[in-house]
Design a protein around this motif. Sequence first.
Motif, short mmCIF file in Angstrom:
data_model
loop_
_atom_site.label_atom_id
_atom_site.label_comp_id
_atom_site.label_asym_id
_atom_site.label_seq_id
_atom_site.Cartn_x
_atom_site.Cartn_y
_atom_site.Cartn_z
N TYR A 80 1.06 -1.31 -0.05
CA TYR A 80 -0.07 -0.21 0.11
C TYR A 80 0.73 1.40 -0.06
O TYR A 80 1.75 1.21 0.78
CB TYR A 80 -0.80 -0.12 1.16
CG TYR A 80 -2.07 1.20 1.17
CD1 TYR A 80 -3.00 0.91 0.12
CD2 TYR A 80 -2.03 2.18 1.88
CE1 TYR A 80 -3.90 1.81 0.21
CE2 TYR A 80 -2.92 3.32 1.59
CZ TYR A 80 -3.93 3.15 0.69
OH TYR A 80 -4.85 4.19 0.54
N ARG A 81 0.56 2.37 -1.01
CA ARG A 81 1.44 3.50 -1.10
C ARG A 81 0.63 4.44 -0.62
O ARG A 81 1.26 5.66 -0.65
CB ARG A 81 1.84 3.54 -2.56
CG ARG A 81 2.77 2.41 -2.89
CD ARG A 81 3.28 2.54 -4.37
NE ARG A 81 2.05 2.59 -5.44
CZ ARG A 81 1.79 1.64 -6.23
NH1 ARG A 81 2.11 0.25 -5.64
NH2 ARG A 81 0.65 1.78 -7.08
N SER A 82 -0.50 4.88 -0.50
CA SER A 82 -1.25 6.10 -0.06
C SER A 82 -1.18 6.16 1.57
O SER A 82 -0.86 5.08 2.18
CB SER A 82 -2.61 6.12 -0.55
OG SER A 82 -2.64 5.88 -2.10
N GLY A 83 -1.44 7.25 2.10
CA GLY A 83 -1.41 7.53 3.16
C GLY A 83 -2.91 7.38 3.79
O GLY A 83 -4.07 7.42 3.38
N VAL A 84 -3.02 6.82 5.33
CA VAL A 84 -4.05 6.56 5.92
C VAL A 84 -4.06 7.11 7.20
O VAL A 84 -2.93 6.95 8.09
CB VAL A 84 -4.53 5.16 5.81
CG1 VAL A 84 -5.69 4.76 6.72
CG2 VAL A 84 -4.36 4.52 4.51
N ILE A 85 -5.15 7.85 7.59
CA ILE A 85 -5.32 8.27 9.14
C ILE A 85 -6.57 7.41 9.54
O ILE A 85 -7.56 7.20 9.03
CB ILE A 85 -5.68 9.68 9.22
CG1 ILE A 85 -4.29 10.53 8.64
CG2 ILE A 85 -5.98 10.16 10.53
CD1 ILE A 85 -4.51 11.92 8.76
N LEU A 118 -0.63 6.18 8.96
CA LEU A 118 0.04 4.89 8.17
C LEU A 118 0.43 5.50 6.88
O LEU A 118 -0.13 6.06 6.25
CB LEU A 118 -1.05 3.64 7.77
CG LEU A 118 -1.56 3.19 9.25
CD1 LEU A 118 -2.90 2.48 8.99
CD2 LEU A 118 -0.44 2.47 9.82
N GLY A 119 1.68 5.05 6.33
CA GLY A 119 2.08 5.48 5.00
C GLY A 119 2.76 6.72 5.11
O GLY A 119 2.61 7.48 6.02
N SER A 120 3.66 6.78 4.07
CA SER A 120 4.47 8.18 3.87
C SER A 120 3.85 9.34 3.14
O SER A 120 4.33 10.62 3.08
CB SER A 120 6.16 8.02 3.46
OG SER A 120 5.88 7.43 2.31
N ALA A 121 2.93 8.76 2.21
CA ALA A 121 2.31 9.90 1.34
C ALA A 121 1.16 10.65 2.06
O ALA A 121 0.73 10.48 3.27
CB ALA A 121 1.70 8.99 0.24
N THR A 122 0.78 11.65 1.42
CA THR A 122 -0.21 12.44 2.07
C THR A 122 -1.63 11.56 2.33
O THR A 122 -1.91 10.85 1.53
CB THR A 122 -0.59 13.54 1.07
OG1 THR A 122 0.50 14.40 0.91
CG2 THR A 122 -1.86 14.45 1.74
N ALA A 123 -2.41 11.86 3.57
CA ALA A 123 -3.24 10.82 3.92
C ALA A 123 -4.64 11.33 2.96
O ALA A 123 -5.18 12.27 3.23
CB ALA A 123 -3.56 11.12 5.24
N ASN A 124 -4.85 10.29 2.08
CA ASN A 124 -6.20 10.58 1.33
C ASN A 124 -7.20 9.62 1.65
O ASN A 124 -8.48 9.85 1.20
CB ASN A 124 -5.87 10.86 -0.01
CG ASN A 124 -5.32 9.26 -0.68
OD1 ASN A 124 -4.92 8.53 0.08
ND2 ASN A 124 -5.34 9.16 -1.85
N VAL A 125 -6.84 8.77 2.76
CA VAL A 125 -8.02 8.04 3.63
C VAL A 125 -7.88 8.48 4.80
O VAL A 125 -7.03 8.43 5.51
CB VAL A 125 -7.73 6.66 3.10
CG1 VAL A 125 -8.46 5.51 3.84
CG2 VAL A 125 -7.51 6.10 1.60
N LYS A 126 -9.24 8.71 5.29
CA LYS A 126 -9.41 9.24 6.66
C LYS A 126 -10.54 8.55 7.30
O LYS A 126 -11.67 8.45 6.67
CB LYS A 126 -9.54 10.53 7.01
CG LYS A 126 -8.16 11.50 6.41
CD LYS A 126 -8.56 12.97 6.39
CE LYS A 126 -7.34 13.60 5.88
NZ LYS A 126 -7.38 15.16 5.74
N LEU A 127 -10.27 7.70 8.53
CA LEU A 127 -11.54 6.66 8.91
C LEU A 127 -11.47 6.90 10.24
O LEU A 127 -10.54 7.05 10.96
CB LEU A 127 -10.99 5.48 8.42
CG LEU A 127 -10.80 5.14 6.99
CD1 LEU A 127 -10.36 3.64 6.83
CD2 LEU A 127 -12.33 5.27 6.22
#
Length: 140
Positions: A80-85, A118-127
């Motif tokens: 997984y490469r995108s960011g997650v919060i 989670l992840g080093s990319a900008t968090a585009n998933v927020k749950l």
Amino acid sequence: LADATATVRATNGPVSVKNSSGTIDARSVNGPVSLSGGSGTMKLQTTNGPLSVKLDSEWQGNVEGSTQNGPLTVHLPRSYRSGVIVESLGHGPINCRAAACADARRTWSEEDDRRIELGSATANVKLSTVNGPVSVRESE
């Protein structure tokens, strides 16, 4: 749904979005809401049910999901490469067992508010969940 705009509402039943793209607003009052794969702009919400999100290797777009009084489960592949919060607002336990959890940034407050990035990319998933347990797992 492919490149669709959809609004889905349920009172006492499940809502499931699978391999869809576009702009989707999916809500249930007393039932589970799940997302599996896809891309686009997703807004997911349930009041008294579980929220389950299974992500592919990268999310193109953004996801905002929340549950009130229900568990939150996130499935991530090793690649997984995108960011997650992931946030827990309340008293639910957090169990983080995906490979991405090893490098996660964690913030805990005295009011039982907990956040995992989670992840080093900008968090585009927020749950988030209020008063529900959180589980972050490896996808199969």
